[in-house]
Design a protein around this motif. Structure first.
Motif, PDB file in Angstrom:
ATOM      1  N   VAL A   1     -32.595  -3.989 -26.152  1.00  0.00           N
ATOM      2  CA  VAL A   1     -31.765  -3.083 -25.362  1.00  0.00           C
ATOM      3  C   VAL A   1     -30.308  -3.394 -25.680  1.00  0.00           C
ATOM      4  O   VAL A   1     -29.880  -4.549 -25.643  1.00  0.00           O
ATOM      5  N   SER A   2     -29.541  -2.374 -26.019  1.00  0.00           N
ATOM      6  CA  SER A   2     -28.141  -2.577 -26.372  1.00  0.00           C
ATOM      7  C   SER A   2     -27.277  -2.573 -25.113  1.00  0.00           C
ATOM      8  O   SER A   2     -27.277  -1.595 -24.354  1.00  0.00           O
ATOM      9  N   GLY A   3     -26.551  -3.662 -24.883  1.00  0.00           N
ATOM     10  CA  GLY A   3     -25.670  -3.737 -23.723  1.00  0.00           C
ATOM     11  C   GLY A   3     -26.414  -3.471 -22.435  1.00  0.00           C
ATOM     12  O   GLY A   3     -27.471  -4.058 -22.167  1.00  0.00           O
ATOM     13  N   SER A   4     -25.909  -2.536 -21.635  1.00  0.00           N
ATOM     14  CA  SER A   4     -26.553  -2.194 -20.368  1.00  0.00           C
ATOM     15  C   SER A   4     -27.613  -1.107 -20.542  1.00  0.00           C
ATOM     16  O   SER A   4     -28.203  -0.666 -19.567  1.00  0.00           O
TER      17      SER A   4
ATOM     18  N   PRO B   1     -24.057   7.357 -28.181  1.00  0.00           N
ATOM     19  CA  PRO B   1     -24.675   7.820 -26.936  1.00  0.00           C
ATOM     20  C   PRO B   1     -23.804   7.550 -25.711  1.00  0.00           C
ATOM     21  O   PRO B   1     -23.251   6.453 -25.564  1.00  0.00           O
ATOM     22  N   ILE B   2     -23.687   8.546 -24.843  1.00  0.00           N
ATOM     23  CA  ILE B   2     -22.878   8.416 -23.637  1.00  0.00           C
ATOM     24  C   ILE B   2     -23.631   7.564 -22.615  1.00  0.00           C
ATOM     25  O   ILE B   2     -24.821   7.777 -22.381  1.00  0.00           O
ATOM     26  N   ALA B   3     -22.923   6.590 -22.013  1.00  0.00           N
ATOM     27  CA  ALA B   3     -23.540   5.656 -21.061  1.00  0.00           C
ATOM     28  C   ALA B   3     -24.797   5.046 -21.665  1.00  0.00           C
ATOM     29  O   ALA B   3     -25.805   4.883 -20.995  1.00  0.00           O
ATOM     30  N   GLY B   4     -24.706   4.690 -22.958  1.00  0.00           N
ATOM     31  CA  GLY B   4     -25.871   4.187 -23.673  1.00  0.00           C
ATOM     32  C   GLY B   4     -25.836   2.714 -23.999  1.00  0.00           C
ATOM     33  O   GLY B   4     -26.696   2.213 -24.716  1.00  0.00           O
ATOM     34  N   GLY B   5     -24.822   1.989 -23.505  1.00  0.00           N
ATOM     35  CA  GLY B   5     -24.746   0.560 -23.784  1.00  0.00           C
ATOM     36  C   GLY B   5     -24.182   0.233 -25.146  1.00  0.00           C
ATOM     37  O   GLY B   5     -24.338  -0.883 -25.634  1.00  0.00           O
ATOM     38  N   MET B   6     -23.494   1.201 -25.784  1.00  0.00           N
ATOM     39  CA  MET B   6     -22.941   0.980 -27.119  1.00  0.00           C
ATOM     40  C   MET B   6     -21.414   1.078 -27.163  1.00  0.00           C
ATOM     41  O   MET B   6     -20.829   1.085 -28.248  1.00  0.00           O
TER      42      MET B   6
END
Length: 313
Positions: free
Chosen positions: A261-264, A104-109
């Protein structure tokens, strides 16, 4: 004939993520436990006769809903990675880079970091520049704190800004169900919100990952692990996207041991007991809430070259 090298790098989730106050340089010190998972970015590098770097998006890019809006210019990390490798080695060859985006783009992954890692590995092989993994990691660290981990994969404790990595040897795999959002969250924006939410709080700089957390993940002790998963960014991500809380509750109601929640953010990672349990969670979320999901597991290896493709004319 032009030779093509394709490299693959994994996305990641942060099983543990503690964030310190903002530093003078604008960054935040963190204590993170990275886990590379089986959702991958591919970058194919094809040689050119000139010194141009050209980027395209593969039509199988499932993470991109609007290909026309996807940035392919000089700000894309694959371009920066290729240019950095050229400047470091003095090998000024051109390359066509084709990205297959699944994270996912800008998804915290860490999808952009995985792109950069795959580009470094692919171009290093295509151009014969001969850098080893550690040398590529030093270069990658200049592009972003998550790039070295995408190069190494597996699992690791990350300190500093996440770039000081200590690998972990996991004995067992863990299974997760990812719930990607239809939107992204800018990492700087989430950090900014976290700072505002904690403006009157006494926030200390994290210096280690909870040893119990490390032990639970190494042993795949899921009952212990479910109570130790933590992410300081959650409150900020929820403040920016309150609907995340609804999806998190749906995941846990569907039987997930924990919804993280992954990352941000805004991707959610739901801990499952095993692949069959993950399938049950996915089916329930799909049938009862119409929520799209993806099953993954970790740890998986870092950036590597895929079997050689045939040369093209």
């Amino acid at each position: 004939m032009s030779r093509t090298i394709t490299a693959r790098a994994p996305g990641k989730i942060n099983c543990y993520f503690k964030v310190g106050p903002p530093r003078e340089d604008g960054y935040h010190s963190v204590a993170s436990l990275y886990l590379a998972v089986s959702l991958y970015e591919d970058v194919s590098a094809t040689g050119r006769d000139d010194e141009e770097i050209h980027v395209s998006l593969h039509p199988d890019s499932t993470a991109v809903s609007d290909p026309d809006s996807f940035p392919l210019g000089p700000d894309n990390l694959v371009v920066k990675a290729a240019m950095m490798l050229r400047e470091h080695t003095g090998h000024y060859a051109g390359v066509d880079l084709c990205i297959t985006k699944r994270v996912p783009i800008a998804g915290g992954m860490g999808g952009g970091s995985a792109d950069a890692a795959a580009t470094l590995v692919a171009c290093n092989a295509l151009w014969g520049t001969g850098l080893n993994r550690e040398e590529l990691s030093l270069l990658g660290g200049r592009l972003g704190a998550d790039v070295p981990f995408a190069l190494h994969g597996g699992a690791a404790v990350g300190l500093g800004v996440g770039d000081m990595l200590a690998p972990l040897l996991l004995r067992e795999r863990t299974d997760w169900v990812l719930v990607p959002a239809s939107y992204g969250l800018s990492t700087p924006r989430v950090y900014g919100m976290l700072d505002r939410l904690r403006a009157t709080e006494d926030v200390s700089t994290p210096t280690e990952v909870d040893p119990d957390m490390i032990g639970a993940l190494m042993d795949a002790d899921l009952d212990a692990l479910s109570g130790l998963l933590v992410n300081d960014m959650t409150r900020a991500a929820l403040a920016l996207a309150p609907e995340l809380g609804v999806v998190r509750d749906l995941g846990e109601a569907a039987g997930a041991l924990h919804a993280l929640v992954s990352g941000s953010g805004p991707t959610l990672a739901l801990l499952a007991r095993d692949p069959a349990h993950g399938e049950e969670i996915m089916n329930q979320l799909s049938d009862e809430a119409g929520v799209a999901t993806t099953a993954v597991h970790g740890p998986v290896p870092g950036a590597s070259i895929l079997p050689t493709t045939e040369p093209t004319l």
